[in-house]
Design a protein around this motif. Structure first.
Motif, PDB file in Angstrom:
ATOM      1  N   LYS A 288       0.826  -1.210   0.000  1.00 12.13           N
ATOM      2  CA  LYS A 288       0.000   0.000   0.000  1.00 12.13           C
ATOM      3  C   LYS A 288       0.864   1.266   0.000  1.00 12.13           C
ATOM      4  N   ILE A 289       2.014   1.205   0.686  1.00 11.87           N
ATOM      5  CA  ILE A 289       2.922   2.357   0.665  1.00 11.87           C
ATOM      6  C   ILE A 289       3.465   2.562  -0.748  1.00 11.87           C
ATOM      7  N   GLU A 290       3.795   1.461  -1.426  1.00  9.03           N
ATOM      8  CA  GLU A 290       4.277   1.576  -2.802  1.00  9.03           C
ATOM      9  C   GLU A 290       3.185   2.146  -3.704  1.00  9.03           C
ATOM     10  N   GLU A 291       1.958   1.692  -3.513  1.00  8.42           N
ATOM     11  CA  GLU A 291       0.839   2.237  -4.292  1.00  8.42           C
ATOM     12  C   GLU A 291       0.649   3.718  -4.017  1.00  8.42           C
ATOM     13  N   PHE A 292       0.783   4.099  -2.748  1.00 11.84           N
ATOM     14  CA  PHE A 292       0.648   5.514  -2.382  1.00 11.84           C
ATOM     15  C   PHE A 292       1.730   6.347  -3.056  1.00 11.84           C
ATOM     16  N   LYS A 293       2.975   5.859  -3.054  1.00 11.78           N
ATOM     17  CA  LYS A 293       4.086   6.617  -3.614  1.00 11.78           C
ATOM     18  C   LYS A 293       4.041   6.651  -5.143  1.00 11.78           C
ATOM     19  N   ASP A 294       3.380   5.676  -5.760  1.00  8.49           N
ATOM     20  CA  ASP A 294       3.260   5.660  -7.220  1.00  8.49           C
ATOM     21  C   ASP A 294       2.108   6.527  -7.712  1.00  8.49           C
ATOM     22  N   ILE A 320      -4.018   6.501   4.454  1.00 11.92           N
ATOM     23  CA  ILE A 320      -2.734   7.152   4.207  1.00 11.92           C
ATOM     24  C   ILE A 320      -2.978   8.445   3.438  1.00 11.92           C
ATOM     25  N   SER A 321      -2.488   9.541   3.963  1.00 12.39           N
ATOM     26  CA  SER A 321      -2.626  10.838   3.295  1.00 12.39           C
ATOM     27  C   SER A 321      -1.306  11.585   3.392  1.00 12.39           C
ATOM     28  N   PRO A 322      -0.957  12.385   2.373  1.00 10.07           N
ATOM     29  CA  PRO A 322       0.327  13.115   2.381  1.00 10.07           C
ATOM     30  C   PRO A 322       0.311  14.286   3.342  1.00 10.07           C
ATOM     31  N   MET A 323       1.509  14.693   3.787  1.00  9.82           N
ATOM     32  CA  MET A 323       1.670  15.857   4.659  1.00  9.82           C
ATOM     33  C   MET A 323       2.450  16.930   3.903  1.00  9.82           C
ATOM     34  N   PHE A 324       2.002  18.176   4.055  1.00  4.86           N
ATOM     35  CA  PHE A 324       2.654  19.299   3.398  1.00  4.86           C
ATOM     36  C   PHE A 324       2.927  20.384   4.430  1.00  4.86           C
ATOM     37  N   THR A 325       3.932  21.220   4.128  1.00  2.90           N
ATOM     38  CA  THR A 325       4.183  22.392   4.947  1.00  2.90           C
ATOM     39  C   THR A 325       3.215  23.500   4.540  1.00  2.90           C
TER      40      THR A 325
END
Length: 580
Positions: A288-294, A320-325
């Motif tokens: 799932k992490i690989e899918e998220f990063k792709d 899983i959701s991305p984090m931004f500044t």
């Protein structure tokens, strides 16, 4: 590979100044030597002219005596190193006498020939070697070169010293700036042995450094406070939270995530999230992490990746959701863990409930349709007793069907948080009514109901229909699970400010592991002795009615093979106070 050294503007200016000063000093020295040499040559020429004139005057009287003239000329030549020869001629230019020419001490010295007339006796010519002027010129040149060399060295030394002092101050300032840039706020530089202008610059630098140090302390304190707040929020949040940086390293795991993932404290920190293994030995996050990063970040930001993992018989929903500044720079991702075990169990129970309800509804409907169809088509062929039996069966199935429908409706109404209006009622009336309603069922199973009611229980506020349905449910369950010819006991008593109503049967009993879940919705206890039909909502509705709408309490006491006692406790005192 050789390292090229680049000259700074300051170094180029210093070198240019030295070259310019060197050229200037050399030009001045050459000019001075040239002029001095010119003056010396002119003076030497005059000296020779004077010597020749003196000889001309002196030798005029000796011209008549050649021997005397020769002796005098030889004496003069031998006594003066700078005179190399003397030559006498008569008025007709005929040579009278010429001394032997001496060799010059310095062959490179310029020779000078000076001619002067002798009054009435011809002329005298003197040859000078120029050694004196050559010596004077050499000494003068050496002196000038020495003076100008010393002056150049002093000048260059002064420039270099001044440059060193300036660059030393700049190096001190550079080191201070380097310290500040590396984060050593508060670093100060000393102003010893520096110029007043540079001293002011050093003071301004120290002032800036101190202010940065104060700002750093305040800023670090504020950042630490904000970080502690954030960690406190993440640590106390109800869901599990795992924070990873953009290199997949786990940087934070809150307390609930430790529980959900069966982790010890700090066990997962500074490790790759892909290396986590669930209870079945699978890398549950890796794919799932690989899918998220792709997947492009803008897609993940709008629609986070969701999936389920199974750990220790728990179903955990992972998001899983991305984090931004603040400036939209990607810094990693966050994994939110939600325990969906109860929801999954509820979904399974709902499926079972729907299946049970469908089956339970189909059975009475089928019986009703069969009996009604038989009565409709062949009713005239049956006698009165047969018709009465058919109608009794139809009535029993309708009552059963009505009970199931009422349970479903009550459940829907309670799930929608519908209100139950309370009024002043007698609990005696509720008990008598419920016992009367189930009397037919007890007769069919050859059961007896004994009622023990304590006297002088006052009327109090409660919802009559709700308490009636709750007690009827308890009595119906007692009838279902009681053996033939058994006894059901109903007890009503007042305990301080509470009313306690219990129903005791002589059934098979309930195991301890089921007693904690028996009031959950859709939960039904099955055993090897018999299987009782039902929706699994009855006891849940009783619990909701008593605890949620009447602030009471329901309990069960049971042992396997010794029956069960279900009790209801209603607080009279609290309800009476609300009436006032």
């Amino acid at each position: 590979m050789t390292k090229q050294v680049s000259l700074t503007t300051q170094n180029r200016l210093i070198i240019s100044g030295l070259i310019l000063s060197t050229v200037l000093i050399v030009a001045i020295a050459v000019f001075a030597i040239f002029n001095i040499q010119k003056k010396l040559n002119y003076g030497y020429q005059n000296f020779g002219q004077i010597v020749s004139r003196a000889l001309a005057i002196e030798c005029t009287e000796l011209a008549s005596s050649p021997e005397t003239l020769k002796a005098h000329a030889d004496t003069i030549v031998s006594s003066h190193n700078d005179i190399i020869f003397i030559e006498f001629r008569d008025v007709n230019g005929k040579l009278i006498y010429k001394t032997d020419a001496k060799k010059s001490i310095n062959p490179k010295s310029p020779s000078i020939t000076v001619n002067s007339p002798m009054k009435g006796a011809g002329s005298v010519t003197v040859g000078l070697s120029g050694s004196i002027i050559s010596q004077i010129s050499s000494t003068t040149r050496a002196s000038l070169l020495f003076v100008f060399s010393v002056a150049w060295i002093v000048f260059a030394f002064v420039i270099l010293i001044n440059t060193y002092l300036i660059t030393r101050e700049l190096r001190i300032l550079h080191d201070g700036v380097h310290k500040i840039s590396s984060g050593e706020f508060g670093f100060t530089i000393t102003d010893k042995d520096v110029s007043s202008e540079v001293k002011e610059l050093f003071n301004a630098f120290n002032d800036m450094s101190n202010k940065l140090h104060i700002y750093e302390e305040q800023n670090i304190e504020q950042l630490t406070l904000e970080r502690n707040k954030l960690e406190a929020v993440l640590m106390s949040i109800a869901n599990g939270v795992v924070v990873c940086d953009n290199n997949d390293n786990v940087v934070l795991v809150n307390n609930h995530a430790h529980q959900l993932l069966d982790l010890e404290e700090n066990q997962m920190l500074d490790t790759k999230i892909q290396n986590y293994i669930d209870t079945e030995g699978n890398y549950c996050f890796k794919d799932k992490i690989e899918e998220f990063k792709d997947t492009p970040l803008d897609i993940m930001e709008k629609k986070p990746l969701e999936f389920n993992i199974h750990i220790s018989k728990r179903v955990i929903k992972s998001i899983i959701s991305p984090m931004f500044t603040r400036h939209k720079d990607y810094v990693g991702y966050i994994i939110v863990l939600i325990d969906m075990t109860k929801e999954a169990e509820m979904d399974a129970m709902r499926s079972t409930f729907i299946s049970n309800v469908s089956h339970e509804l189909r059975t009475p409907v089928t019986v009703l349709r069969s009996y009604i169809d038989t009565l409709y088509n062949y009713g005239n062929d049956f006698d009165y007793d047969t018709q009465k039996e058919f109608i009794g069966t139809i009535n029993q199935e309708i009552i059963r069907l009505n009970g199931m429908v009422n349970d479903i409706l009550d459940f829907s109404r309670m799930e929608a948080n519908a209100q139950m209006e309370k009024s002043l009622n007698s609990i005696y009336e509720v008990v008598d009514t419920c016992v009367e309603h189930v009397q037919r069922l007890t007769n069919e199973h050859n059961l007896t109901i004994s009622v023990n009611k304590e006297k002088n229980i006052p009327e109090f506020l409660f919802n009559y229909d709700g308490i009636e349905r709750a007690l009827t449910n308890l009595l119906s369950n007692a009838i279902k699970y009681s053996p033939e010819n058994g006894e059901i006991k109903v007890s009503l008593r007042k305990d301080n400010d509470n009313i306690e109503l219990t129903v005791t049967d002589q059934g098979c009993g309930i195991a301890p592991e089921h007693q904690k879940k028996i009031f959950d919705r859709f939960y039904r206890v099955e055993n090897n002795i018999h299987t009782v039909k039902g929706t699994g909502l009855g006891l849940h509705l009783v619990k909701t009615t008593i605890e949620k709408y009447h602030n009471g309490k329901i309990f069960v006491q049971s042992e396997i093979g010794k029956g069960a006692t279900f009790g209801i406790i209603l607080p009279v005192c609290i309800i009476e106070e609300s009436l006032v």
